[in-house]
Scaffold this active site. Structure first.
Site, short mmCIF file in Angstrom:
data_model
loop_
_atom_site.label_atom_id
_atom_site.label_comp_id
_atom_site.label_asym_id
_atom_site.label_seq_id
_atom_site.Cartn_x
_atom_site.Cartn_y
_atom_site.Cartn_z
N ARG A 38 13.04 -16.96 10.25
CA ARG A 38 12.26 -16.27 9.23
C ARG A 38 10.77 -16.31 9.51
O ARG A 38 9.99 -15.70 8.75
CB ARG A 38 12.50 -16.93 7.87
CG ARG A 38 13.68 -16.37 7.10
CD ARG A 38 13.93 -17.31 5.94
NE ARG A 38 14.36 -16.66 4.76
CZ ARG A 38 15.50 -17.00 4.11
NH1 ARG A 38 16.30 -17.90 4.58
NH2 ARG A 38 15.82 -16.39 3.00
N ARG A 65 22.74 -12.63 -9.88
CA ARG A 65 23.20 -13.86 -9.25
C ARG A 65 22.67 -15.08 -10.01
O ARG A 65 23.36 -16.08 -10.14
CB ARG A 65 22.73 -13.91 -7.79
CG ARG A 65 23.30 -15.10 -7.03
CD ARG A 65 23.06 -14.96 -5.55
NE ARG A 65 21.67 -15.24 -5.21
CZ ARG A 65 21.17 -15.10 -3.99
NH1 ARG A 65 21.93 -14.64 -3.02
NH2 ARG A 65 19.92 -15.38 -3.75
N ARG A 112 21.33 -20.28 -9.77
CA ARG A 112 20.45 -20.81 -8.73
C ARG A 112 19.04 -20.98 -9.26
O ARG A 112 18.49 -20.07 -9.87
CB ARG A 112 20.45 -19.84 -7.53
CG ARG A 112 21.38 -20.28 -6.43
CD ARG A 112 21.36 -19.31 -5.29
NE ARG A 112 20.07 -19.18 -4.62
CZ ARG A 112 19.95 -18.65 -3.41
NH1 ARG A 112 21.00 -18.23 -2.75
NH2 ARG A 112 18.76 -18.55 -2.87
N LYS A 139 23.21 -10.62 2.68
CA LYS A 139 23.43 -11.31 3.97
C LYS A 139 24.54 -12.35 3.89
O LYS A 139 25.41 -12.40 4.74
CB LYS A 139 22.14 -12.01 4.44
CG LYS A 139 20.98 -11.10 4.76
CD LYS A 139 19.83 -11.89 5.38
CE LYS A 139 19.29 -13.01 4.52
NZ LYS A 139 18.61 -12.53 3.27
N ARG A 143 9.65 -14.61 -3.60
CA ARG A 143 10.46 -14.69 -2.37
C ARG A 143 10.42 -13.37 -1.60
O ARG A 143 10.36 -13.35 -0.38
CB ARG A 143 11.90 -15.06 -2.71
CG ARG A 143 12.05 -16.55 -3.07
CD ARG A 143 13.36 -16.86 -3.72
NE ARG A 143 14.48 -16.63 -2.82
CZ ARG A 143 15.70 -16.27 -3.23
NH1 ARG A 143 15.93 -16.09 -4.50
NH2 ARG A 143 16.65 -16.11 -2.35
P1 AMP Z 1 18.44 -18.17 1.26
O1 AMP Z 1 19.69 -18.63 0.60
O2 AMP Z 1 18.66 -17.80 2.69
O3 AMP Z 1 17.73 -17.09 0.50
O4 AMP Z 1 17.46 -19.44 1.29
C1 AMP Z 1 17.07 -20.08 0.10
C2 AMP Z 1 15.79 -20.85 0.32
O5 AMP Z 1 15.98 -21.83 1.35
C3 AMP Z 1 14.61 -20.02 0.80
O6 AMP Z 1 13.93 -19.37 -0.26
C4 AMP Z 1 13.75 -21.08 1.47
O7 AMP Z 1 13.10 -21.90 0.54
C5 AMP Z 1 14.81 -21.93 2.15
N1 AMP Z 1 15.13 -21.40 3.52
C6 AMP Z 1 16.32 -20.90 3.95
N2 AMP Z 1 16.25 -20.52 5.23
C7 AMP Z 1 14.97 -20.80 5.64
C8 AMP Z 1 14.25 -20.61 6.86
N3 AMP Z 1 14.83 -20.06 7.94
N4 AMP Z 1 12.97 -21.01 6.90
C9 AMP Z 1 12.37 -21.59 5.82
N5 AMP Z 1 12.97 -21.75 4.64
C10 AMP Z 1 14.27 -21.36 4.54
#
Ligand code: AMP
Length: 195
Positions: free
Chosen positions: A89, A128, A134, A14, A145
């Site tokens: 989400r 990654r 990360r 994404k 996740r």
């Molecule tokens: P991502 O980079 O989009 O995978 O986001 C990394 C982490 O940020 C996720 O595993 C959540 O802990 C938090 N996060 C990102 N977007 C959201 C969202 N829309 N709702 C809740 N937590 C989020």
């Protein structure tokens, strides 16, 4: 004018696609994950609150996430469109986004669901972890996740399908191939890049 949303499991690509599409359409890519990570790095109050959830692979509470997106979408650079990556989400976030857009008299044009199978996603995320370090890309957290995604986010996709704005795109293959697939489905909906 394009208001787009990218949805899919962690590791589906994404973020990479969001950056490319945003520049093709001249709209900001808004990644809640990136915004949270920047806040963690700068040790802001929001970052301190979000970090524990992120490190465990849990979602940050809706109250914090919704406030962040509401604020971001009130900024002038989103007036001509935006691409949301990783939001909404949860069911509560879908509701919040609907309210924000309704109040602004706008709506989403297209929701792109990027698909990728679990093995591929785990492989990509493990790579990654090595490349970017990360803290939420360790194998246990990755699996968690994915589980959280399947439980909380996947069921929401049907909401957008029911509205007739969902497009499925295969996230496997070269980055450019995937971008081309997305551009094709957007073009079929009358959305063309600016350049
Ligand atoms: P991502 O980079 O989009 O995978 O986001 C990394 C982490 O940020 C996720 O595993 C959540 O802990 C938090 N996060 C990102 N977007 C959201 C969202 N829309 N709702 C809740 N937590 C989020």
């Amino acid at each position: 004018m394009s208001r787009l949303l990218l949805i899919g499991p962690p590791g589906a690509g994404k973020g990479t696609q969001a950056t490319r599409l945003a520049s093709a359409f001249g709209i900001p890519a808004i990644s809640t994950g990136d915004i949270f990570r920047a806040n963690v790095a700068q040790q802001t109050e929001l970052g301190k609150q979000a970090k524990a959830y992120m490190d465990r692979g849990e979602y940050v509470p809706d109250s914090l996430t919704n406030a962040l997106v509401r604020d971001r979408l009130s900024q002038p650079d989103t007036a001509n469109g935006f691409l949301l990556d990783g939001y909404p989400r949860t069911a509560d976030q879908v509701k919040e986004l609907d309210e924000i857009l309704q109040a602004a008299g706008t709506k989403l044009d297209t929701v792109i669901q990027l698909t990728a199978d679990t093995d591929e996603v785990v492989r990509r995320l493990s790579n990654r972890a090595i490349e970017q370090g990360r803290s939420d890309d360790t194998e246990d957290v990755i699996r968690h996740r994915l589980h959280v995604y399947e439980e909380q986010t996947e069921p929401l996709i049907s909401v957008y399908a029911a509205r007739g704005i969902l497009q499925l795109v295969d996230g496997l293959g070269e980055v450019q191939q995937v971008t081309d697939r997305i551009l094709e489905v957007l073009s079929a909906r009358g959305l063309e890049p600016i350049a």
